[in-house]
Enzyme design. Structure first.
Site, mmCIF file in Angstrom:
data_model
loop_
_atom_site.group_PDB
_atom_site.id
_atom_site.type_symbol
_atom_site.label_atom_id
_atom_site.label_comp_id
_atom_site.label_asym_id
_atom_site.label_seq_id
_atom_site.Cartn_x
_atom_site.Cartn_y
_atom_site.Cartn_z
ATOM 1 N N PRO A 1 0.741 -1.018 -0.197
ATOM 2 C CA PRO A 1 -0.093 0.003 -0.196
ATOM 3 C C PRO A 1 0.888 1.305 0.137
ATOM 4 O O PRO A 1 0.550 2.292 -0.675
ATOM 5 C CB PRO A 1 -0.793 -0.014 1.108
ATOM 6 C CG PRO A 1 -0.889 -1.523 1.600
ATOM 7 C CD PRO A 1 0.336 -2.253 1.139
ATOM 8 N N GLN B 1 -11.276 10.499 -45.944
ATOM 9 C CA GLN B 1 -9.839 10.600 -45.592
ATOM 10 C C GLN B 1 -9.406 10.859 -44.332
ATOM 11 O O GLN B 1 -8.348 10.255 -43.929
ATOM 12 C CB GLN B 1 -9.352 11.987 -46.432
ATOM 13 C CG GLN B 1 -7.710 11.992 -46.635
ATOM 14 C CD GLN B 1 -7.291 13.159 -47.361
ATOM 15 O OE1 GLN B 1 -7.816 14.247 -46.854
ATOM 16 N NE2 GLN B 1 -6.537 13.004 -48.375
ATOM 17 N N PRO C 1 13.724 -6.242 -16.934
ATOM 18 C CA PRO C 1 13.797 -5.946 -18.162
ATOM 19 C C PRO C 1 12.757 -7.144 -19.142
ATOM 20 O O PRO C 1 12.025 -6.700 -19.891
ATOM 21 C CB PRO C 1 15.248 -6.289 -18.595
ATOM 22 C CG PRO C 1 15.729 -5.581 -17.305
ATOM 23 C CD PRO C 1 14.853 -6.275 -16.051
ATOM 24 N N GLN C 2 12.832 -8.440 -18.812
ATOM 25 C CA GLN C 2 12.043 -9.339 -19.362
ATOM 26 C C GLN C 2 10.408 -9.102 -19.064
ATOM 27 O O GLN C 2 9.626 -9.188 -19.889
ATOM 28 C CB GLN C 2 12.318 -10.708 -18.767
ATOM 29 C CG GLN C 2 11.282 -11.678 -19.594
ATOM 30 C CD GLN C 2 12.087 -12.894 -19.760
ATOM 31 O OE1 GLN C 2 13.062 -13.375 -19.792
ATOM 32 N NE2 GLN C 2 10.939 -14.184 -19.573
ATOM 33 N N GLU C 3 10.295 -8.594 -17.708
ATOM 34 C CA GLU C 3 8.843 -8.303 -17.364
ATOM 35 C C GLU C 3 8.336 -7.260 -18.555
ATOM 36 O O GLU C 3 6.912 -7.145 -18.923
ATOM 37 C CB GLU C 3 8.784 -8.021 -16.019
ATOM 38 C CG GLU C 3 7.158 -7.483 -15.805
ATOM 39 C CD GLU C 3 6.973 -7.547 -14.192
ATOM 40 O OE1 GLU C 3 7.724 -7.616 -13.355
ATOM 41 O OE2 GLU C 3 5.865 -6.896 -13.938
ATOM 42 N N ARG C 4 9.052 -6.139 -18.682
ATOM 43 C CA ARG C 4 8.937 -4.854 -19.558
ATOM 44 C C ARG C 4 8.493 -5.504 -21.012
ATOM 45 O O ARG C 4 7.637 -4.881 -21.536
ATOM 46 C CB ARG C 4 9.719 -3.892 -19.314
ATOM 47 C CG ARG C 4 9.787 -3.138 -18.100
ATOM 48 C CD ARG C 4 10.785 -2.488 -17.384
ATOM 49 N NE ARG C 4 10.188 -1.987 -16.110
ATOM 50 C CZ ARG C 4 10.854 -1.881 -15.110
ATOM 51 N NH1 ARG C 4 12.154 -1.708 -15.188
ATOM 52 N NH2 ARG C 4 10.379 -1.676 -13.696
ATOM 53 N N ALA D 1 4.222 1.435 -0.841
ATOM 54 C CA ALA D 1 5.399 1.477 -1.704
ATOM 55 C C ALA D 1 5.037 0.455 -3.083
ATOM 56 O O ALA D 1 4.922 -0.679 -3.057
ATOM 57 C CB ALA D 1 6.623 0.693 -1.046
HETATM 58 C C1 LIG Z 1 -3.953 -3.989 -12.506
HETATM 59 C C2 LIG Z 1 -2.659 -4.052 -11.552
HETATM 60 C C3 LIG Z 1 -2.049 -5.175 -11.621
HETATM 61 C C4 LIG Z 1 -0.778 -5.349 -10.623
HETATM 62 N N1 LIG Z 1 -0.070 -6.547 -10.359
HETATM 63 C C5 LIG Z 1 0.994 -6.530 -9.635
HETATM 64 C C6 LIG Z 1 1.652 -7.799 -9.217
HETATM 65 O O1 LIG Z 1 1.240 -8.886 -9.695
HETATM 66 N N2 LIG Z 1 2.730 -7.805 -8.234
HETATM 67 C C7 LIG Z 1 3.142 -6.484 -7.879
HETATM 68 O O2 LIG Z 1 3.775 -6.478 -6.940
HETATM 69 N N3 LIG Z 1 2.356 -5.334 -8.195
HETATM 70 C C8 LIG Z 1 1.464 -5.264 -9.087
HETATM 71 N N4 LIG Z 1 0.849 -3.874 -9.449
HETATM 72 C C9 LIG Z 1 1.412 -2.665 -8.892
HETATM 73 C C10 LIG Z 1 2.026 -1.923 -9.598
HETATM 74 O O3 LIG Z 1 3.411 -2.558 -10.069
HETATM 75 C C11 LIG Z 1 2.161 -0.519 -9.263
HETATM 76 O O4 LIG Z 1 0.923 0.109 -8.987
HETATM 77 C C12 LIG Z 1 3.155 0.489 -9.858
HETATM 78 O O5 LIG Z 1 4.341 -0.162 -9.568
HETATM 79 C C13 LIG Z 1 3.005 2.047 -9.481
HETATM 80 O O6 LIG Z 1 3.197 1.832 -7.949
HETATM 81 P P1 LIG Z 1 2.191 2.537 -6.791
HETATM 82 O O7 LIG Z 1 0.820 2.161 -7.435
HETATM 83 O O8 LIG Z 1 2.325 2.572 -5.393
HETATM 84 O O9 LIG Z 1 2.292 4.146 -7.437
HETATM 85 P P2 LIG Z 1 3.299 5.233 -6.782
HETATM 86 O O10 LIG Z 1 4.603 4.813 -6.770
HETATM 87 O O11 LIG Z 1 2.600 5.672 -5.381
HETATM 88 O O12 LIG Z 1 3.351 6.152 -7.832
HETATM 89 C C14 LIG Z 1 2.152 7.069 -8.300
HETATM 90 C C15 LIG Z 1 2.459 8.141 -9.374
HETATM 91 O O13 LIG Z 1 3.929 8.826 -9.064
HETATM 92 C C16 LIG Z 1 4.862 8.487 -10.255
HETATM 93 N N5 LIG Z 1 6.211 8.610 -9.492
HETATM 94 C C17 LIG Z 1 6.623 7.755 -8.456
HETATM 95 N N6 LIG Z 1 7.565 7.843 -8.286
HETATM 96 C C18 LIG Z 1 8.284 9.095 -9.099
HETATM 97 C C19 LIG Z 1 9.493 9.461 -9.397
HETATM 98 N N7 LIG Z 1 10.466 9.236 -8.908
HETATM 99 N N8 LIG Z 1 9.570 10.419 -10.375
HETATM 100 C C20 LIG Z 1 8.443 10.759 -10.972
HETATM 101 N N9 LIG Z 1 7.348 10.029 -10.919
HETATM 102 C C21 LIG Z 1 7.093 9.432 -9.793
HETATM 103 C C22 LIG Z 1 4.488 7.325 -10.660
HETATM 104 O O14 LIG Z 1 4.984 6.924 -11.967
HETATM 105 C C23 LIG Z 1 2.842 7.401 -10.662
HETATM 106 O O15 LIG Z 1 2.501 8.016 -11.807
HETATM 107 C C24 LIG Z 1 -0.366 -4.049 -10.176
HETATM 108 C C25 LIG Z 1 -1.027 -2.879 -10.420
HETATM 109 C C26 LIG Z 1 -2.173 -2.801 -11.164
HETATM 110 C C27 LIG Z 1 -3.042 -1.523 -11.437
#
Ligand SMILES: Cc1cc2nc3c(=O)[nH]c(=O)nc-3n(C[C@H](O)[C@H](O)[C@H](O)COP(=O)(O)OP(=O)(O)OC[C@H]3O[C@@H](n4cnc5c(N)ncnc54)[C@H](O)[C@@H]3O)c2cc1C
Length: 387
Positions: free
Chosen positions: A136, A289, A250-253, A138
């Site tokens: 929640p 068009q 990188p692979q996940e991406r 991180a």
């Molecule tokens: C449908 C779904 C499935 C998922 N499945 C998984 C899973 O299977 N396992 C898992 O571990 N996680 C999973 N996730 C979590 C996902 O990886 C995170 O939601 C994602 O990494 C972003 O983290 P956060 O939600 O805490 O957002 P935050 O880290 O709070 O970020 C909020 C915003 O701030 C921006 N931000 C944060 N830091 C910076 C920075 N340094 N500079 C500029 N901008 C920044 C972010 O880009 C974002 O736009 C899932 C999420 C979703 C929505």
């Protein structure tokens, strides 16, 4: 104009890959048709039986070595399967996460004994895999995770909470990131393989109610004095978790890139069909068009995206793909996916806003791609580091 007709480069144009493509199409037509897909969305998860059928049909554990029950194939095979899931609009089936995101942690980092224990079940579908990093408080900043793992004799005692975990309802083998040394920063993070039906103190939250991808089971996970045997520490050595995550991202991406690519191809195909049928001003929408120009732009973007994806896939197979290039792929392809699907939806007019049309589901489903697996902003941070 065909919706999409980029020839495959030689390294991905083999007889075996064609066979896999046809087999995947047959499987998805039978098991992931409109009725099944609507049911997944209604109940919030893909049926457990569909996972087992995918295992029986040989679609799970594709890149797990044969010695552990898999097919021993390389990432090209995963890529083709992922693309077909996208083209068939069946990406709510989080098979790519199981196969090409989580299983590789076990293949590359587990000890021999751990591989023998866990990989065969993952290849049959007896166990479904998930990875739990996000919490929640991180997500992007993984070093900020609060979940702790304290050694206690032959066990670790894990306390904490994860959120947004895909496959969270069905998964019975979950790779959990936890801090084994709170003072050591990234070096204090370890990965644990949690066998959910063998531990106490583990619970799952409700299915999270999402904007899209409603057929994917996404949940919270809770660990309350959860005792995990010490032999479930992935790789057997503490403090290596963060490095493992960074190496596998990188692979996940690329996995996300291939999903986005498949969805782009599906969006272009349904849109082209639609505009050729829909009549307006004495002709079809395609005769206008503006429609041709919009689709020409989309096709150009899709072609550039896919060409780069092929390049990155070849680099990955040759173990040359670096973090910045993988981030460019995820950033460019998912941002392109959003643009293309938005343009396509516009061409459907009001019907594009109706959920009975797949383009509207794609629009909803696509939104998460720019967030998970590292948000677009984080991709830019990683790319900027390479400047
Ligand atoms: C449908 C779904 C499935 C998922 N499945 C998984 C899973 O299977 N396992 C898992 O571990 N996680 C999973 N996730 C979590 C996902 O990886 C995170 O939601 C994602 O990494 C972003 O983290 P956060 O939600 O805490 O957002 P935050 O880290 O709070 O970020 C909020 C915003 O701030 C921006 N931000 C944060 N830091 C910076 C920075 N340094 N500079 C500029 N901008 C920044 C972010 O880009 C974002 O736009 C899932 C999420 C979703 C929505």
């Amino acid at each position: 104009m065909a919706a999409f007709d980029l020839p495959r480069p030689a390294f991905m144009d083999t007889e075996e890959l064609r066979l896999l493509e046809h087999a995947a199409d047959r499987f998805l037509d039978e098991q992931a048709g409109p009725v099944e897909r609507a049911r997944w969305r209604a109940v919030g998860a893909v049926d457990r039986a569909t996972w087992r059928k995918a295992g029986e049909a040989g679609f799970l554990g594709i890149s797990v070595p044969e010695a552990y029950g898999g097919a021993g194939a390389d990432f090209r095979y995963e890529a083709i399967l992922i693309e077909r899931l996208g083209i068939k609009h069946a990406l709510n089936f989080a098979l790519p996460l199981h196969n090409a995101v989580v299983a590789p942690y076990l293949v590359d980092y587990a000890t021999e004994q751990q591989k023998l224990r866990w990989l065969p079940g993952a290849a049959t579908g007896e166990t479904i895999l998930a990875v739990a990093m996000s919490e929640p408080a991180a997500g992007s900043d993984l070093q900020g995770i609060k979940t702790t793992a304290r050694r206690d004799g032959e066990h670790y005692v894990i306390n904490g909470q994860k959120t947004f975990i895909s496959n969270g309802l069905h998964a019975s083998l979950i790779i959990v990131a936890a801090k084994t040394d709170a003072a050591a920063g990234a070096r204090g993070i370890s990965l644990f393989v949690v066998e959910t039906d063998k531990v106490e103190g583990f619970s799952r939250g409700r299915l999270l109610d999402k904007l899209g991808q409603e057929g994917r089971d996404t949940t919270e996970l809770f660990f309350s004095d959860m005792r995990v045997p010490a032999e479930n520490l992935l790789g057997g050595v503490e403090g290596r978790g963060f490095r493992m995550l960074m190496e596998k991202l990188p692979q996940e991406r690329l996995v996300i890139g291939w999903q986005a690519m498949g969805m782009i191809e599906a969006a272009l195909a349904v849109t082209l069909d639609y505009v050729r049928e829909r009549r307006a001003f004495g002709g079809t929408l395609f005769d206008l068009q503006n429609t041709q120009f919009k689709l020409a732009e989309c096709k150009t973007l899709a072609t550039v995206a896919k060409t780069f994806l092929y390049h990155c896939t070849e680099e990955l197979i040759q173990k040359k793909l670096d973090a910045a290039t993988a981030s460019m792929a995820k950033l460019f392809i998912t941002e392109t996916q959003a643009k293309i699907i938005d343009e396509c939806l516009q061409l459907f007019g009001g019907y594009g806003y109706m959920l009975e049309y797949p383009i509207s589901e794609m629009y909803k489903d696509a939104r998460a791609y720019r967030i998970y697996g590292g948000a677009s902003e984080i991709m830019k941070l990683l790319i900027a580091r390479s400047l």
